[in-house]
Design a protein around this motif. Structure first.
Motif, PDB file in Angstrom:
ATOM      1  N   LEU A  60      38.255  49.702  47.540  1.00 33.13           N
ATOM      2  CA  LEU A  60      37.224  49.238  47.643  1.00 33.13           C
ATOM      3  C   LEU A  60      37.339  47.987  48.734  1.00 33.13           C
ATOM      4  O   LEU A  60      36.254  47.521  48.806  1.00 33.13           O
ATOM      5  CB  LEU A  60      36.987  49.002  45.970  1.00 33.13           C
ATOM      6  N   ASP A  61      38.534  47.677  49.165  1.00 37.95           N
ATOM      7  CA  ASP A  61      39.042  46.683  50.096  1.00 37.95           C
ATOM      8  C   ASP A  61      39.394  47.088  51.583  1.00 37.95           C
ATOM      9  O   ASP A  61      40.783  47.110  50.703  1.00 37.95           O
ATOM     10  CB  ASP A  61      39.597  45.372  49.152  1.00 37.95           C
ATOM     11  N   PRO A  62      38.708  47.616  51.653  1.00 41.96           N
ATOM     12  CA  PRO A  62      39.210  48.332  54.231  1.00 41.96           C
ATOM     13  C   PRO A  62      40.425  46.956  54.063  1.00 41.96           C
ATOM     14  O   PRO A  62      40.852  47.180  54.525  1.00 41.96           O
ATOM     15  CB  PRO A  62      37.780  48.074  53.957  1.00 41.96           C
ATOM     16  N   ARG A  63      39.960  45.720  54.070  1.00 40.45           N
ATOM     17  CA  ARG A  63      40.886  44.439  54.850  1.00 40.45           C
ATOM     18  C   ARG A  63      42.293  44.820  53.766  1.00 40.45           C
ATOM     19  O   ARG A  63      43.224  44.015  54.747  1.00 40.45           O
ATOM     20  CB  ARG A  63      40.697  43.248  55.408  1.00 40.45           C
ATOM     21  N   LEU A  78      33.849  41.819  44.125  1.00 41.69           N
ATOM     22  CA  LEU A  78      34.130  43.003  43.401  1.00 41.69           C
ATOM     23  C   LEU A  78      35.447  43.290  43.590  1.00 41.69           C
ATOM     24  O   LEU A  78      36.011  44.001  42.021  1.00 41.69           O
ATOM     25  CB  LEU A  78      33.040  44.086  44.491  1.00 41.69           C
ATOM     26  N   SER A  79      36.472  42.793  44.803  1.00 46.66           N
ATOM     27  CA  SER A  79      37.560  44.001  44.356  1.00 46.66           C
ATOM     28  C   SER A  79      38.371  43.350  43.455  1.00 46.66           C
ATOM     29  O   SER A  79      38.823  44.349  42.136  1.00 46.66           O
ATOM     30  CB  SER A  79      38.222  44.371  45.746  1.00 46.66           C
ATOM     31  N   ARG A 129      35.636  58.956  54.384  1.00 48.90           N
ATOM     32  CA  ARG A 129      36.810  57.812  54.693  1.00 48.90           C
ATOM     33  C   ARG A 129      37.473  56.961  53.820  1.00 48.90           C
ATOM     34  O   ARG A 129      38.462  57.147  53.574  1.00 48.90           O
ATOM     35  CB  ARG A 129      36.115  56.769  55.151  1.00 48.90           C
ATOM     36  N   LYS A 149      31.315  57.622  55.237  1.00 50.39           N
ATOM     37  CA  LYS A 149      31.911  56.122  54.137  1.00 50.39           C
ATOM     38  C   LYS A 149      32.693  57.264  53.386  1.00 50.39           C
ATOM     39  O   LYS A 149      33.790  56.900  52.838  1.00 50.39           O
ATOM     40  CB  LYS A 149      30.813  55.544  53.770  1.00 50.39           C
ATOM     41  N   ARG A 151      44.043  46.913  52.662  1.00 49.40           N
ATOM     42  CA  ARG A 151      44.900  48.235  52.694  1.00 49.40           C
ATOM     43  C   ARG A 151      45.982  47.850  53.939  1.00 49.40           C
ATOM     44  O   ARG A 151      46.349  47.097  55.150  1.00 49.40           O
ATOM     45  CB  ARG A 151      44.226  48.890  53.311  1.00 49.40           C
ATOM     46  N   ASN A 197      31.646  40.521  47.868  1.00 47.91           N
ATOM     47  CA  ASN A 197      32.464  40.879  47.981  1.00 47.91           C
ATOM     48  C   ASN A 197      33.799  39.533  47.172  1.00 47.91           C
ATOM     49  O   ASN A 197      34.374  39.394  47.231  1.00 47.91           O
ATOM     50  CB  ASN A 197      32.470  39.506  49.426  1.00 47.91           C
TER      51      ASN A 197
END
Lengths: 299, 273
Positions: A293-296, A215-216, A23, A20, A298, A213
């Motif tokens: 921190l927010d994979p969505r 957090l970002s 990545r 993780k 990017r 959810n």
């Protein structure tokens, strides 16, 4: 199924976590600006830790005065010149990093913890609790933050801890409102319903499903605020509340430099540039962190 | 007759009128006295249009909402009378698979965390330690047709069908007896729909599960369900064995619904009917 169990047992928690992390690092490296931000922040943190040790004139940091060398223009011996009592400006600025960065960290961490707690409880509990907490938050928000910090600092007396506490107490409402909104939105997500249907306790739902959810935006706000907090700390130093001389601090340095401004410009330049760099670096780093921190989010 | 696993007796749910700045909204009767019984091991289909009260009924069965009147019995026990602890135990035995696989998985958790969460919440019932949970998560993934290498991934790395499989694995994790399937295939591509449906049928055979299958898709209901109930604006209109309802609908509403369905050629013999 027993043949499936073996590879799993071999895969301990370590490798999964390492993967993780790898990545996340890869994602972070793809943006040059966030790398630049990380580099600047690393530099700032380095000086925050070792600034007073590495300073070329450590005596000046401790408050020694040599009037013979006052207002020397920048030269090889004094890259940023000397000030009105002959102290090396570079040394003072390097040593001042510690106070500014520590205070900034303190403010952002205390403020975000306090605000997140208030906002999360308000958003999650709803009803009367929500009303009471948010009206109190609004009340604190109506008071201009610098004035409130000044009042608290004046009441508590000068000093590093009191200054941090004073700024934090005027800092949390922004987080409370941000987090409440995020919690209200996340509370309605299907995966939250799923967690409740599983039988998860309210605390588990809040801390495991809702808050992670949210957090970002909190992280992004913290990184932006880090810069503003450093500025506010400097602002309090500038108007004379906060750390006392001879402890060097960027705001106090600027404040004294102001009176000699047009003629002896170099006394203001080093602390000003340091502040600019620190704020800039933390903002860039914050943007980079959000991507990780927010994979969505990017691109 | 066998004792029903789930019995719904005259359940009503009224959402009270709300006053806001812009006037009053009227009270809504979402359910107007619904009664039905699901026997163990069967697939019971609940069919209705949007707004017919299907979702309210599932939320009431899961006790995410309290019905205004009526009783919901699970194996003869009134769910409204259960204390917090008994309710938690019960939640291990009734589980749900949601309609939208893109929204029902926490994006911040790995597949392993998602699938093991029910085991963690019900660790006093299941008595699984860390390694045991990990093994069972791997088993469950294999059961739904995914592999152990998927454990460390996040939900956003999966397709809709794969996510729904993860959702099914999560629902099975605590060892439930009754599975509520809230339109589990309506958000999926047609080809993937068939795979997920076949997986559900396969799981029912292997684990002896009872399904309450909620859908508006008549073809899917006909394929999967033993018995069907039609619900329309909070009232049960018709109930009976799937074949009877599809071949000889009694009510106007059933005829209307069957007539409105697009003509899809269904295999002449339904495997489960």
């Amino acid at each position: 199924m027993s043949k499936l169990a073996d590879p799993i047992a071999a895969t301990a928690a370590g490798p999964v976590r390492r993967e993780k992390l790898a990545r996340a690092l890869f994602r972070f490296r793809q943006s040059r600006l966030s790398l630049l931000g990380a580099a600047i922040v690393a530099l700032v943190l380095f000086f925050a830790l070792l600034g007073s040790v590495l300073a070329p004139y450590p005596d000046d940091v401790r408050g020694s005065v040599s009037t013979a060398a006052r207002f020397l223009a920048p030269s090889a011996a004094h890259p940023f010149g000397t000030n009105e009592v002959g102290q090396d400006v570079l040394s003072l600025t390097m040593a001042g990093t510690t106070v500014s960065v520590l205070a900034g960290f303190g403010v952002v961490i205390i403020g975000s913890l306090l605000g997140t707690l208030v906002g999360a409880v308000a958003g999650f509990a709803g009803g009367l609790v929500d009303e009471a907490l948010m009206r109190f938050t609004d009340l604190v928000l109506t008071i201009p933050s610098l004035i409130l910090a000044m009042a608290i600092a004046a009441a508590l007396g000068p000093g590093f801890e009191n200054m941090v506490l004073a700024i934090s107490l005027s800092w949390w409402p922004g987080y409370a409102r941000l987090v409440r909104g995020e919690v209200l939105a996340a509370r309605e997500e299907v995966y939250v319903t799923a967690a409740r249907a599983i039988g998860a306790s309210p605390a588990r739902v809040l801390f495991r499903h809702i808050l992670p959810n949210c957090l970002s935006p909190i992280i992004v706000k913290m990184s932006l605020d880090m810069g503003f907090a450093i500025l506010t700390v400097a602002g309090l130093g500038f108007i004379g509340i906060g750390v006392r001389p001879p402890t060097p601090e960027w705001g106090t340095l600027l404040s004294t430099a102001r009176s000699y401004m047009p003629d002896y410009w170099w006394t203001a330049m080093a602390p000003g540039m340091a502040m600019f760099l620190a704020v800039f670096g933390f903002n860039l780093l914050g943007d980079g962190l959000r991507d990780v921190l927010d994979p969505r989010g990017r691109r | 007759m066998v004792e029903p696993i789930l019995e719904i007796q005259g359940v009503r749910k009224t959402y009270p009128a709300r006053r806001s700045l812009f006037g009053r909204s009227a009270a809504v009767d979402a359910l107007k006295g619904v009664s039905l019984a699901v026997t163990p091991g069967e697939s019971f289909g609940l069919v209705g249009e949007s707004g017919s009260g299907k979702t309210t009924l599932t939320r009431s069965i899961l006790r995410l909402e309290a019905p205004t009147a009526g009783r919901i019995l699970f194996k003869g026990e009134d769910m409204a009378r259960l204390g917090p602890k008994a309710l938690r135990t019960l939640r291990a035995r009734i589980q749900i698979v949601f309609q939208d696989p893109y929204a029902s998985l926490n994006p911040r958790m790995t597949v392993e965390e998602i699938v093991s969460e029910p085991m963690l919440v019900h660790r006093d019932i299941l008595r699984l330690d860390r390694a045991g949970r990990r093994d069972r998560a791997a088993e469950l993934l294999a059961l739904v047709g995914l592999s152990t290498q998927h454990l460390a991934r996040n939900p956003h790395e999966f397709s809709g069908g794969q996510r729904q499989r993860i959702g099914i694995a999560r629902a099975l994790a605590a060892g439930p007896e009754l599975l509520l399937l809230d339109e589990p295939t309506s958000a999926l591509d047609v080809s993937v729909q068939a795979q997920v449906l076949n997986l559900l049928i396969d799981l029912q055979d292997r684990l002896g599960l009872t399904y309450l299958f909620i859908s508006h898709d008549l073809a899917v209901v006909r394929y999967l369900c033993d018995r069907v109930a039609l619900i329309h604006s909070g009232v049960l209109v018709e109930e009976g064995p799937t074949r009877e309802i599809f071949d000889a609908p009694q009510s106007d509403y059933a005829r209307m619904l069957l007539g409105a369905a697009p003509k899809v050629r269904v295999p002449p013999a339904t495997p489960s009917g």
